[in-house]
Every structure is written in structure tokens, then in C-alpha cells.
Scaffold this active site. Structure first.
Site, short mmCIF file in Angstrom:
data_model
loop_
_atom_site.label_atom_id
_atom_site.label_comp_id
_atom_site.label_asym_id
_atom_site.label_seq_id
_atom_site.Cartn_x
_atom_site.Cartn_y
_atom_site.Cartn_z
N HIS A 150 0.87 -1.08 0.16
CA HIS A 150 -0.02 -0.01 -0.12
C HIS A 150 0.81 1.18 -0.07
O HIS A 150 1.79 1.26 0.71
CB HIS A 150 -1.24 -0.02 1.11
CG HIS A 150 -1.73 1.22 1.40
ND1 HIS A 150 -1.46 2.24 2.36
CD2 HIS A 150 -2.31 1.99 0.46
CE1 HIS A 150 -2.40 3.11 2.18
NE2 HIS A 150 -3.07 3.03 1.21
N SER A 151 0.51 2.10 -0.86
CA SER A 151 1.21 3.39 -0.92
C SER A 151 2.61 3.28 -1.08
O SER A 151 3.05 2.76 -2.18
CB SER A 151 0.98 4.41 0.33
OG SER A 151 1.41 5.63 0.23
N MET A 152 3.41 3.81 -0.15
CA MET A 152 5.06 3.65 -0.34
C MET A 152 5.61 2.21 -0.27
O MET A 152 6.50 1.99 -0.58
CB MET A 152 5.86 4.69 0.68
CG MET A 152 5.53 6.04 0.53
SD MET A 152 6.09 6.75 -1.31
CE MET A 152 7.85 6.56 -0.91
N THR A 179 0.01 3.41 -5.02
CA THR A 179 1.53 3.77 -4.71
C THR A 179 1.84 4.88 -6.03
O THR A 179 1.69 4.59 -6.94
CB THR A 179 2.18 2.33 -5.24
OG1 THR A 179 1.75 1.50 -4.07
CG2 THR A 179 3.75 2.61 -5.15
#
Length: 913
Positions: A150-152, A179
Site C-alpha cells: 500500500h502506498s510507499m 502507490t
């Protein structure tokens, strides 16, 4: 524009995921060397109820999946995936099941501080080795791990492949959620931008090595204002086709935009992900298949085009049509049929020979959303019945209220009939429909407003619907700055109950479609905005697909009033795509004002007021033309070669332009935004100064201003102490300390000037007049009446006021340096229990220089600067620095403090030379 980005988006259409049993997180013991090297990080195994109890001895037999949280994310966010996967495993009696692991990154702010990204990547590598060891000597031991980031966390997963000792075969599937793959949202330090460059360059240059890795990137759409969807699209890799990027609003059976956090728990998306996981299992190895083609086929089935059928790897080409069904021949070009409590099955046969000359396409729809086959193609030329037929249901596409299929007749020359199967329906009610049509008769064009179409712009299309499908092509709609509203007004002849209409905005060059379901009759509003611009090699047109109801009239309109409505949608796109560049334009305006004040001081001996100088000095024509010329010239090879020979970095505007994220007038608009924010920040500082000064004046009798040496032993000790703090702990911490010290300087000057002005006039005026002067003096920095002061104090008071104005501007500049360095300070404070020294520290060297500069500047007066030989240079340098800041700082915010520091350094030298 800010309001539109933050609040005006579609409602949340995601359902929440719930756990049926209490979630448990079993901490996995790491090797001592790993635990000692990464004391802040941990690895957990997710479980619920009996499943969690069974796994406490870590005798695992499932398929390993590793979840990586993002910026400030929690390892507990794995529970939505883990819980639904557990329920799905129960449905198949645990023939297959998944073990979900999760990494605890201590909720680090990796989107704002890039110094720990490499450390996180290495820790994940160690976790993968630990996970695979847990399955050692098992009957179906895995050789690789699937990762959901998730995300970074998704970027960290991609960065694994850049490690020297990492084996690419350890990962076979990577799914990322919201991301930012293309670039950081806020490039606040060099470690962050360098990390992105290394990862993206590796994925482009080593694309051949990534063929065995299948990657899916999901973006959240317009609800996600933290990471815009354009950043979540994977770099285009021409060498292989194992990467897929989609927006959640286009995912079948979800069709919903998600915010940055809800993409982790959105039930519709999680269900699609888990279904894909189970379809990826190889029955022989009981692990995720090693066949990259099958992996892409499964992902396309669940995330791009769902045919409303269960996934099959190799579906049979031909099917036997069995059952005692009645065969009915349909010869008309348009046909609808309603089913309700039918006890007999039917086959409706459509002979194609009579339609091929008059029509180019056939379109069919079915509101029964089961997963059985329903449309077939026969090759019999002599009979209206056929026992063996090609299953055309795989050509269908699932929509929210119906499943549809459209066939081009020329693509099926061997077919003699289309057959629609209607099985017995006890208690079910649904409708079917088919029609033959010419493509031209169902395609209309709607011109789209251009950026420079001033005044009132309106377009209308009237569709007298006798069919089931219309395509509205949006001409010249291909750039991110084009944003408008489409209104579809439907009217029907009769008031009978109808199925809802479905409107799909289809963007052919990327999977970012959005779907709207509307009752009939109704007025539907569709927001038309792009996440990424059309590639130069693509000539396709975006389309509005209208899946309509018969005997209804549809009016499609696009109305734009440039002076009132269009700018707000344009500003929406500017804020969405370029909000991260605001600090650069604000500081650029303040820096121009700062140079103007130094120039006025040199010419008149007086320092002008910040707001007045901002109006006079901060002009876009001073900086914009030069940058535009350089960007234009960089289109020529000879200029690029000269530029590179000088070892100059690429102009950020040129990079954004190559990414199609730059559009006409955006820099001018951003500069004007910067001017406005800089102006109000100056007003804020002046107002705050008066409030604090008033409070101080009522509590403390300030001492008289004493002119002292710039460098004294105590100040030298203060410099050395703060430099040591910067070197041994955190540079941003030292910057914050010196900033807080500096805050008291203008307050002290203001209070002292006011108090001693009152004191000198006390003997000449009554208490009432004295009170009046106090109010007048506190009302503004410029409101101290110097004429009434004694000649001995007049010069000192004027000098103090000029110094005060200069200190306020320096403090305004310094505030932005503090704000840009704040993330590394927060990161250091959060990890203080693990390490006293921030390593690496993005602002350590800059902090040491700033401490020395500001310790001197806060004790300087305007008289020392006024007589300096360097003042002419110091006054002219802010202009080229402002230009350089806009040229090289928009995608590299960490460069902004360097430009400001250099300007302050010259100011400090003016105190000595």
C-alpha cells in the site's frame, strides 16, 4: 480549486470489510542479527480464531503473501485481505489457503523522509528469506512470495529488485495500492528523489529481467487527493507486457473511487484481489502459478474486463447446446424479451445472412447477472438449429446492471446464427435484448472546450433513442487541463418501470473509465477529467457510452461559462497536479521581495514595507520568460548537449512537459497563487508580531536596545552548541531552535521601540495622549510617529523600524525552510528511542551553515548592512536565485533551502564587508 480537490468528489461507494472472528497478529521471531540491525521493524502473521491458534506453532502449509504498509501505515491494515482470504478458503474446505504476513515499519513517514527507504527495502528482503524458511521441508513448499504493497510499501517492493544480492525469482506477483510510482508526491529530500530515480531506471533498463514478475498497480481515482492516479501508473515498459495499471473506478464489480486509506479496506476491491489470488493457484504445485501469461490473464479477467463468467484458463472453443428447449427464430433487427417465472427454456436464433449487408454490428444485453453462458455463435448454413456452437459469452462485459456483448459482423464471417439461451427462470425476473445496427448511426461527436475558448461555450446532442447503445465521441479531449461537466437528461414516452441507464466514460489509452448508473427519467451529471494525458502515438478518441432504454430521449449537453465556472475546474486540475510546487512559488515571491528591500535600502537608506515591496517587485515577467525560453531550447539537440556539458540539471518544467503534466499558463497561475499566499503570510507575521508585542508590553518592562558586537563569546558558544546539536542529533532540530530564538528578535525590537517612545514623551503629554500614542504605536509597524520624538531618539527609532522590517522578511523566508525540513524532524522524534542521531540527515550541513548565519543576522542592525560594499551584489542575487528556484526546485523541493541560504549568507557578509 483546493475545495474541489479536497471535498467535491463522488460519494464513498465502498463497503467496509468486517472480521467474523477477533483478528490476531503473531509476531515472527527474526534472526538475532536482523533484529539487532533493524530494531524498529517487526514481522507478523495474521490470523483469526481457530486458524490463529493452529498457526501458533508456525507449521504453515498455505501460500505466503506479504503485506507492506505505506507512509505512516500500520501492519494491522492486512486484516481486510487476510480475513476475506480466510473466508474464501473456508468456502473451498481449505483445499487452498493463503498465509498473510505483514511488516511493521513503525509507521515511518517515508513519503516525506526518504532516508529510511533503503533500510526498509533491505529489511523486507530479510523477511522474505525468513518467510520461505518457515515452509522448508513442506510437501508443497513455496519458492516465492506474493507481495501486496500500500502506498510507499509498493515502491519498497519494487525497490527489492535493485538490491545486489536479491534474487528476482523470490517474487512472482506484486500488487500495489495507491502507490506513487512515477515521482514522489512531495520531493522533500534528496534521498527520496534518488531512491525513485534508482528504482524507475532499474525497471526500465532491466525490463527483460522482470518478465517473470507480474505487477498490478491500482490507483484510487479522484477521491484519493493524497496520491493522484497519474502518479500510480507504472512506467511504460515496451519490452514486456507483464505490468498492468488500473484506476479503481474502472475495476469490474467495484466501479468505485477510493481515498488513500479506503483502498486498503474497500470490500469490492479486496474481493476482486482475493478472487484473483485463488484463480492464480496452480493445482499441481498448490502455489501461485509460475506461468506469467496465466497471471496476466487472471488479472485482466478480474481488473480490466470481466465477462460475467468464472475464470477458466483454457475455455472450450465449442459447446454442445443440450436440453429440451424450444427453438425460436428471430428475423427482426431489434428484439427484446422479458423473462418472469418461465418454466420452459428457449433458444432464440438470429440468422446473420439477412443482416450482414445492412448492418455492421450486433449488440446484445442480459440483465441476469449469473456466471452461466448465454450467447453462442452457430456455423450451420442450412438449419435454424445447431447442436454445437462457439461460446460467445467470453466476449461479453459485465456492467453494474447488465452484461453486454458487441460483435463486429466482419470479424465472424463463418457464423451463420447468433443464439441466445434463456434457461427456465422460476422466481427470477430479467430482460434480454439484441439489435443490429450500423456503427455510424450510433456514433455522434461532441466537441470539447479548449483552454483558450473564452466566453460562453455550449454543445448539445439530442438522441431519440430507438436502440440500446450510443457512443458519443469527445473530440480533442486529450489533455489533463481539460475538465468539464457532462449532463445527460433522459425523458421517456411512458411511465412504465425501466432498467437504469448506464453511462460509461471510456478512456482508450488507460484503464481509468468511470461508470454512472442513473434512473430513467433523470438528469445525470458526469465529471470529465483525465488522470493522464493522451500519448503522442495514440490517436483514439475518448467515448461516452450510453447504454440506453428503448423509446427514451437523451439530451447530452456540455456547457461551460469560462469567466465563472471553467476556471474553478481548471484550478482543480492545477491544485491536483501541481500543489506540491506551491512552496517553490511562494518562496520565490518572498525572495524577490527580499531583494527589492535590499535594493531600496541601498538607494534610499530606508527599508520598505514587505507588502508594498511585494506588489512592486514580485512580477512574473521577471522570472517566467527565461524559464520558458530554456524549456523551448531544450527541444533542440545542440542546446541539450551544451546544457549537459555544463553539468546542469534538467529544468523541472521540461520534465513535467515530457510527462504531459505541464500545460499553458500553469506557471503563471502558480506564480500568482504564490504572490497571494506570500502577501497574506506577510500580513500574518505583522499581525502576530503586534499581538505578541502587546502581550509582552503588558507583562514585562523591556530593557533598552543595546548596540553590541555581532560576535561575542556567548554567541560564539551558542553557535558551536547548535552546530554540535545539528551534527550529533538532527539538523532540523537545530534549525527549529535557532528559528524560535529568532522569533523573539522582531518582538523585542518592536516592544522596545514602542516602550521607549512612550517613555520619552511621558513628560510632555498627558496620560490620555500617552494612551492614545500607545494604541497608535501598536496598530502598525510603520505607525510610530518619529516627528514628535526628540532628535537624539529619532535616528535610533527609524533604524530600529527599518531593522524590524528586514527581520520580518528574513523570518518569513526562514519559516519556509523550517516547514520544508519539518518531516525529517518528526521522523527523528518518532525514532528517538532507537537512535539519537538521524542518519542519513538531509539537512545537517545546511543546518550548521544556517545556525552561523542566523546567529549573526538576528543581532545585526540595518546600519551595518546599509554601508556595506557587498549590498549591491546581495540586492541583485535574489532575482537569479528566484529564477533558478523555479527552474530546478519544483520537482526537488529540498533545493529551495539551499537558494535561500545562499541569499542569507550574502546578507550576513554585508554586516562585515
Amino acid at each position: 480549486g483546493v475545495r474541489d480537490v479536497m471535498f467535491l468528489y463522488e460519494e464513498n461507494r465502498c463497503s467496509m470489510t468486517y472480521m467474523y472472528e477477533y483478528p490476531e497478529y503473531l509476531k515472527i521471531k527474526l534472526p538475532k542479527k536482523t533484529a539487532r540491525r533493524y530494531p524498529a521493524y517487526e514481522l507478523y502473521l495474521y490470523g483469526e480464531g481457530n486458524y490463529a491458534e493452529e498457526n501458533k506453532n508456525l507449521l504453515l502449509t498455505g501460500i505466503p503473501v506479504l503485506f507492506l504498509p505505506g507512509n505512516a501505515g500500520s501492519y494491522k491494515q492486512v486484516r481486510s485481505l487476510g480475513s476475506i482470504a480466510l473466508r474464501k478458503a473456508e468456502d473451498v474446505d481449505f483445499k487452498y489457503h493463503f498465509n498473510f504476513f505483514s511488516v511493521n515499519f513503525n509507521e515511518e513517514l517515508v513519503a516525506l523522509y526518504g532516508g529510511s527507504l533503503q533500510r526498509q527495502t533491505k529489511f523486507v528482503h530479510e523477511c522474505i528469506k525468513v518467510i520461505l524458511k518457515l515452509y522448508k521441508d513442506r510437501e508443497f513448499a513455496p519458492s516465492s512470495v506474493a507481495i501486496v504493497g500500500h502506498s510507499m510499501g509498493g515502491l519498497v517492493a519494487r525497490a527489492l529488485l535493485t538490491l545486489k544480492n536479491f534474487k528476482p525469482e523470490l517474487i512472482n506477483l506484486l500488487i500495489t495500492q495507491a502507490t506513487p510510482h512515477v515521482a514522489p508526491v512531495m520531493p522533500l529530500d534528496k534521498y527520496l528523489t534518488d531512491f525513485y530515480t534508482a528504482v524507475n531506471n532499474h525497471w526500465i533498463l532491466k525490463a527483460q529481467d522482470l518478465r517473470n514478475l507480474t505487477t498490478l498497480s491500482m490507483a484510487g481515482g479522484f477521491r484519493d487527493y493524497q496520491v493522484r492516479s497519474g502518479l500510480a501508473f507504472l512506467p511504460r515498459l515496451s519490452q514486456h507486457d507483464s505490468a498492468l495499471s488500473v484506476v479503481s473506478s474502472a475495476v469490474p464489480r467495484a466501479w468505485a473511487s477510493t481515498d488513500h486509506l479506503s483502498i486498503v479496506w474497500c470490500k469490492e476491491l479486496i474481493l476482486a484481489t482475493i478472487r484473483a489470488f485463488f484463480d492464480l493457484i496452480d493445482e499441481n504445485t498448490r502455489q501461485i502459478t509460475e506461468d506469467p501469461k496465466k497471471r496476466m490473464s487472471v488479472l485482466n479477467h478480474h481488473f480490466v474486463r470481466h465477462p460475467a463468467k468464472m475464470y477458466e484458463e483454457n475455455p472450450e472453443a465449442f459447446t454442445h447446446l443440450t436440453g429440451a428447449f424450444n427453438w425460436i427464430t428471430v428475423k427482426v433487427s431489434k428484439w427484446t424479451y422479458s423473462v418472469y417465472n418461465d418454466s420452459d427454456g428457449k433458444y432464440f436464433s438470429f440468422p446473420l445472412a439477412s443482416h450482414r449487408k445492412s448492418y455492421s454490428h450486433v449488440y446484445c444485453e442480459n440483465s441476469m447477472l449469473d456466471t452461466s453462458s448465454w450467447i453462442y455463435g452457430c456455423m450451420n448454413t442450412n438449419s435454424s438449429m445447431c447442436l454445437e456452437a462457439a461460446d460467445l459469452s467470453w466476449r461479453a462485459e459485465l456492467l453494474p446492471t447488465t452484461k453486454v456483448v458487441m460483435l463486429k459482423l466482419l470479424d465472424y464471417p463463418s457464423l451463420s446464427h447468433i443464439v441466445i439461451q434463456v434457461p427456465p427462470a422460476v422466481g427470477n425476473k430479467y430482460t434480454l435484448g439484441c439489435e443490429f445496427f450500423k456503427e455510424d448511426s450510433r456514433t455522434v461527436q461532441l466537441p470539447v472546450t479548449h483552454l483558450f475558448s473564452f466566453g460562453f461555450s455550449s454543445s448539445k446532442i439530442l438522441l431519440n433513442s430507438t436502440g440500446l447503445l450510443y457512443n458519443v465521441q469527445l473530440q480533442h479531449f486529450n489533455q489533463i487541463y481539460q475538465a468539464f461537466k457532462i449532463y445527460i437528461d433522459s425523458h421517456c414516452q411512458s411511465l412504465k418501470e425501466r432498467k437504469p441507464s448506464v453511462y460509461r466514460l471510456h478512456i482508450p489509452w488507460s484503464y481509468e473509465d468511470s461508470i454512472t448508473v442513473a434512473k430513467v427519467p433523470s438528469l445525470a451529471e458526469i465529471s470529465a477529467k483525465l488522470h493522464i494525458a493522451q500519448p503522442h502515438s495514440d490517436s483514439s478518441l475518448p467515448e461516452l457510452n450510453i447504454y440506453s432504454s428503448p423509446d427514451c430521449q437523451y439530451e447530452v449537453s456540455k456547457t461551460v461559462l469560462f469567466y465563472s465556472y471553467y476556471p474553478f475546474i481548471l484550478f482543480f486540475q492545477i491544485v491536483r497536479f501541481h500543489a506540491g510546487a506551491f512552496p517553490v512559488y511562494i518562496v520565490s515571491n518572498i525572495l524577490l521581495t527580499y531583494g527589492g528591500q535590499l535594493s531600496t535600502l541601498r538607494s534610499t537608506g530606508q527599508c520598505s514595507d514587505f507588502s508594498l515591496q511585494l506588489v512592486r517587485t514580485a512580477k512574473p515577467y521577471k522570472v517566467e520568460p527565461l524559464i520558458s525560453i530554456v524549456v523551448f531550447l531544450q527541444g533542440f539537440n545542440w542546446f541539450r548537449e551544451i546544457w549537459e556539458s555544463l553539468s546542469l540539471p534538467e529544468v523541472d518544467a521540461a520534465v513535467l512537459s515530457s510527462q504531459d503534466a505541464w500545460f499553458p499558463l500553469v506557471s503563471l497561475i502558480l506564480f500568482l497563487f504564490g504572490t497571494g499566499i506570500a502577501y497574506w503570510s506577510g500580513v500574518f507575521f505583522s499581525t502576530s508580531l503586534r499581538l505578541f508585542s502587546s502581550l509582552w508590553l503588558t507583562l514585562i518592562r523591556p530593557p533598552e536596545l543595546q548596540k553590541d558586537k555581532l560576535i561575542t563569546p556567548s554567541r560564539l558558544c551558542g553557535m558551536i552548541s547548535l552546530a554540535l546539536v545539528s551534527w550529533t542529533t538532527c539538523g532540523a532540530f537545530a534549525v527549529l531552535i535557532i528559528y524560535l530564538q529568532y522569533l523573539f528578535k522582531p518582538v523585542h525590537i518592536f516592544v522596545t521601540s514602542v516602550f521607549h517612545f512612550q517613555d520619552s514623551d511621558h513628560s510632555k503629554e498627558t496620560s490620555q495622549n500617552s494612551s492614545t500614542h500607545t494604541v497608535k504605536a501598536q496598530s502598525s509597524v510603520d505607525s510610530i510617529p518619529e516627528a514628535t520624538q526628540s532628535p537624539s531618539n529619532s535616528k535610533t527609532s527609524a533604524e530600529a523600524i527599518n531593522s524590524l522590517k528586514m527581520h520580518i522578511t528574513v523570518l518569513n523566508l526562514f519559516t519556509w525552510i523550517v516547514l520544508l525540513n519539518l518531516p525529517s524532524l518528526i521522523y527523528w522524534l518518532k525514532n528517538l528511542r532507537y537512535n539519537v542521531r538521524l542518519d542519513p540527515d538531509p539537512c545537517r550541513s545546511t543546518a550548521i551553515i544556517l545556525v552561523c548565519i542566523l546567529e549573526i543576522l538576528m543581532n545585526s542592525s540595518i546600519s551595518e548592512v546599509k554601508s556595506s560594499k557587498l549590498l549591491k551584489i546581495a540586492a541583485k542575487v535574489p532575482l537569479p536565485l528566484s529564477v533558478a528556484m523555479l527552474a530546478f526546485g519544483q520537482m526537488h523541493l529540498y533545493r529551495v533551502p539551499h537558494f535561500v541560504t545562499f541569499s542569507l549568507l550574502l546578507h550576513m557578509l554585508c554586516c562585515f564587508v
